[in-house]
Design a protein around this motif. Structure first.
Motif, PDB file in Angstrom:
ATOM      1  N   TRP A 197      26.322 -13.787 -66.438  1.00 25.71           N
ATOM      2  CA  TRP A 197      26.625 -13.117 -65.173  1.00 25.71           C
ATOM      3  C   TRP A 197      26.931 -11.632 -65.402  1.00 25.71           C
ATOM      4  O   TRP A 197      26.438 -10.766 -64.677  1.00 25.71           O
ATOM      5  CB  TRP A 197      27.804 -13.808 -64.499  1.00 25.71           C
ATOM      6  N   ILE A 198      27.729 -11.335 -66.409  1.00 29.05           N
ATOM      7  CA  ILE A 198      28.114  -9.949 -66.678  1.00 29.05           C
ATOM      8  C   ILE A 198      26.921  -9.134 -67.167  1.00 29.05           C
ATOM      9  O   ILE A 198      26.660  -8.022 -66.677  1.00 29.05           O
ATOM     10  CB  ILE A 198      29.255  -9.905 -67.710  1.00 29.05           C
ATOM     11  N   LEU A 199      26.159  -9.683 -68.129  1.00 29.92           N
ATOM     12  CA  LEU A 199      25.048  -8.931 -68.706  1.00 29.92           C
ATOM     13  C   LEU A 199      23.915  -8.740 -67.699  1.00 29.92           C
ATOM     14  O   LEU A 199      23.424  -7.619 -67.507  1.00 29.92           O
ATOM     15  CB  LEU A 199      24.525  -9.641 -69.958  1.00 29.92           C
ATOM     16  N   LEU A 200      23.497  -9.828 -67.041  1.00 26.88           N
ATOM     17  CA  LEU A 200      22.420  -9.706 -66.066  1.00 26.88           C
ATOM     18  C   LEU A 200      22.859  -8.884 -64.858  1.00 26.88           C
ATOM     19  O   LEU A 200      22.103  -8.055 -64.343  1.00 26.88           O
ATOM     20  CB  LEU A 200      21.959 -11.093 -65.614  1.00 26.88           C
TER      21      LEU A 200
ATOM     22  N   SER B 112      25.121  -6.538 -64.748  1.00 27.03           N
ATOM     23  CA  SER B 112      25.243  -5.121 -65.108  1.00 27.03           C
ATOM     24  C   SER B 112      23.883  -4.481 -65.344  1.00 27.03           C
ATOM     25  O   SER B 112      23.658  -3.317 -65.018  1.00 27.03           O
ATOM     26  CB  SER B 112      26.110  -4.979 -66.362  1.00 27.03           C
ATOM     27  N   GLY B 113      22.959  -5.251 -65.930  1.00 29.47           N
ATOM     28  CA  GLY B 113      21.648  -4.690 -66.260  1.00 29.47           C
ATOM     29  C   GLY B 113      20.736  -4.543 -65.053  1.00 29.47           C
ATOM     30  O   GLY B 113      19.972  -3.581 -64.952  1.00 29.47           O
ATOM     31  N   ILE B 114      20.802  -5.501 -64.136  1.00 29.41           N
ATOM     32  CA  ILE B 114      19.894  -5.489 -62.985  1.00 29.41           C
ATOM     33  C   ILE B 114      20.568  -4.905 -61.739  1.00 29.41           C
ATOM     34  O   ILE B 114      19.900  -4.577 -60.758  1.00 29.41           O
ATOM     35  CB  ILE B 114      19.386  -6.920 -62.697  1.00 29.41           C
ATOM     36  N   GLY B 115      21.886  -4.775 -61.797  1.00 32.12           N
ATOM     37  CA  GLY B 115      22.668  -4.427 -60.605  1.00 32.12           C
ATOM     38  C   GLY B 115      22.143  -3.243 -59.817  1.00 32.12           C
ATOM     39  O   GLY B 115      22.014  -3.315 -58.590  1.00 32.12           O
ATOM     40  N   ARG B 116      21.820  -2.135 -60.466  1.00 33.18           N
ATOM     41  CA  ARG B 116      21.448  -0.921 -59.738  1.00 33.18           C
ATOM     42  C   ARG B 116      20.025  -0.949 -59.208  1.00 33.18           C
ATOM     43  O   ARG B 116      19.670  -0.131 -58.352  1.00 33.18           O
ATOM     44  CB  ARG B 116      21.639   0.294 -60.659  1.00 33.18           C
TER      45      ARG B 116
ATOM     46  N   PHE C 158      24.194 -13.070 -57.719  1.00 28.94           N
ATOM     47  CA  PHE C 158      24.113 -13.965 -58.871  1.00 28.94           C
ATOM     48  C   PHE C 158      25.370 -14.826 -59.024  1.00 28.94           C
ATOM     49  O   PHE C 158      25.373 -15.777 -59.800  1.00 28.94           O
ATOM     50  CB  PHE C 158      23.876 -13.132 -60.135  1.00 28.94           C
ATOM     51  N   PHE C 159      26.435 -14.511 -58.298  1.00 29.72           N
ATOM     52  CA  PHE C 159      27.700 -15.225 -58.459  1.00 29.72           C
ATOM     53  C   PHE C 159      27.571 -16.722 -58.174  1.00 29.72           C
ATOM     54  O   PHE C 159      27.999 -17.543 -58.988  1.00 29.72           O
ATOM     55  CB  PHE C 159      28.774 -14.604 -57.555  1.00 29.72           C
ATOM     56  N   PRO C 160      26.982 -17.142 -57.043  1.00 33.94           N
ATOM     57  CA  PRO C 160      26.846 -18.586 -56.807  1.00 33.94           C
ATOM     58  C   PRO C 160      26.010 -19.285 -57.872  1.00 33.94           C
ATOM     59  O   PRO C 160      26.310 -20.426 -58.262  1.00 33.94           O
ATOM     60  CB  PRO C 160      26.180 -18.663 -55.432  1.00 33.94           C
ATOM     61  N   GLY C 161      24.954 -18.630 -58.337  1.00 32.62           N
ATOM     62  CA  GLY C 161      24.130 -19.214 -59.387  1.00 32.62           C
ATOM     63  C   GLY C 161      24.893 -19.399 -60.680  1.00 32.62           C
ATOM     64  O   GLY C 161      24.678 -20.376 -61.415  1.00 32.62           O
TER      65      GLY C 161
END
Length: 264
Positions: free
Chosen positions: A44-47, A49-53, A70-73
């Motif tokens: 959750w943190i890596l994906l 942070s990487g895809i967020g913007r 992505f939180f529910p997933g």
């Protein structure tokens, strides 16, 4: 009536004993806790942070970033990982001889299924609720939404646990179970709308996603967290359809687990 009551009490007592053993065994093995809870959080943190913007979705509140989407997933992935680590103990119990002792005990095989599945479901729900502590900071959910989400998580965890039980019961090695996990269970999660919206996928992949029962589990969790207005803006199965599918899926997997356990 006394005989029927005694049979019910015997099933409940045996199931409670196995349920308690699952909890004690899980919390004594810290590596299982880290594996089941830590890996999804890292994803959750890596994906996120990487895809967020580079990822935004319209919502009634403006736009939704990837961390929120992505939180529910991630919650469902925690349930899946915990279910996998819990039901794999069936293979270990068979190898160590404990399962043979339980099968020889004067209890019904339905007791074994109930105790194992409910025990693993409880563990998955505990870890899912632990991750839900972050929900108010990411989504801003209400107390009522949290209660609804806990109920939905319990239904999803039950279905995933029963599925894991069916797979583990038919295998005799942990290596085989991990192979099934990588080939079957993880793709089920990836193709559930947890990682990317189904609306952006090719037509054939949307068809696969619509047949995946985990899709409706993720959708139900997303609906319970976001609320009806935001969920409708994102698109997806109707909430009633999602809830119906996860209930039917859980019941079907539990029945299959009962049939598999009663077979010689």
């Amino acid at each position: 009536r006394a005989s029927s009551l005694g049979g019910v009490m015997s099933i409940l007592l045996g199931s409670f004993t196995l349920w308690q053993r699952e909890l004690v065994r899980f919390f004594r093995q810290r590596s299982r806790i880290v594996g089941a809870f830590g890996s999804p959080v890292v994803f959750w943190i890596l994906l996120g942070s990487g895809i967020g913007r580079s990822f935004t979705l319209p919502s009634p509140k403006g736009t939704m970033n990837y961390m929120e989407y992505f939180f529910p997933g991630t919650v469902v992935l925690i349930l899946l990982f915990t279910s996998i680590f819990s039901t794999i103990s069936i293979i270990e119990d068979r190898r160590e001889g404990f399962l043979q002792s339980v099968l020889a005990a004067p209890i019904s095989r339905s007791t074994i299924v109930l105790g194992k599945v409910v025990g693993a479901t409880t563990l998955a729900l505990i870890q899912g609720m632990a991750f839900m502590i972050l929900a108010p900071f990411v989504i801003g959910v209400s107390p009522e939404a949290v209660l609804t989400t806990i109920l939905v998580l319990g239904l999803v965890a039950f279905g995933l646990t029963a599925l894991g039980y069916v797979i583990a019961w038919s295998l005799d090695s942990t290596q085989g179970f991990h192979a099934i996990m990588n080939l079957f269970l993880i793709p089920m999660w990836l193709l559930s709308g947890a990682v990317f919206p189904a609306s952006g996928a090719p037509a054939w992949l949307q068809w696969v996603i619509s047949l995946n029962p985990v899709t409706y589990g993720v959708a139900a969790v997303r609906w319970s967290l976001y609320g009806t207005s935001t969920y409708t803006a994102l698109g997806g199965p109707a909430p009633l359809v999602s809830l119906t599918v996860i209930v039917v899926f859980g019941a079907a997997m539990f029945i299959v687990a009962l049939i598999a356990t009663h077979r010689r």
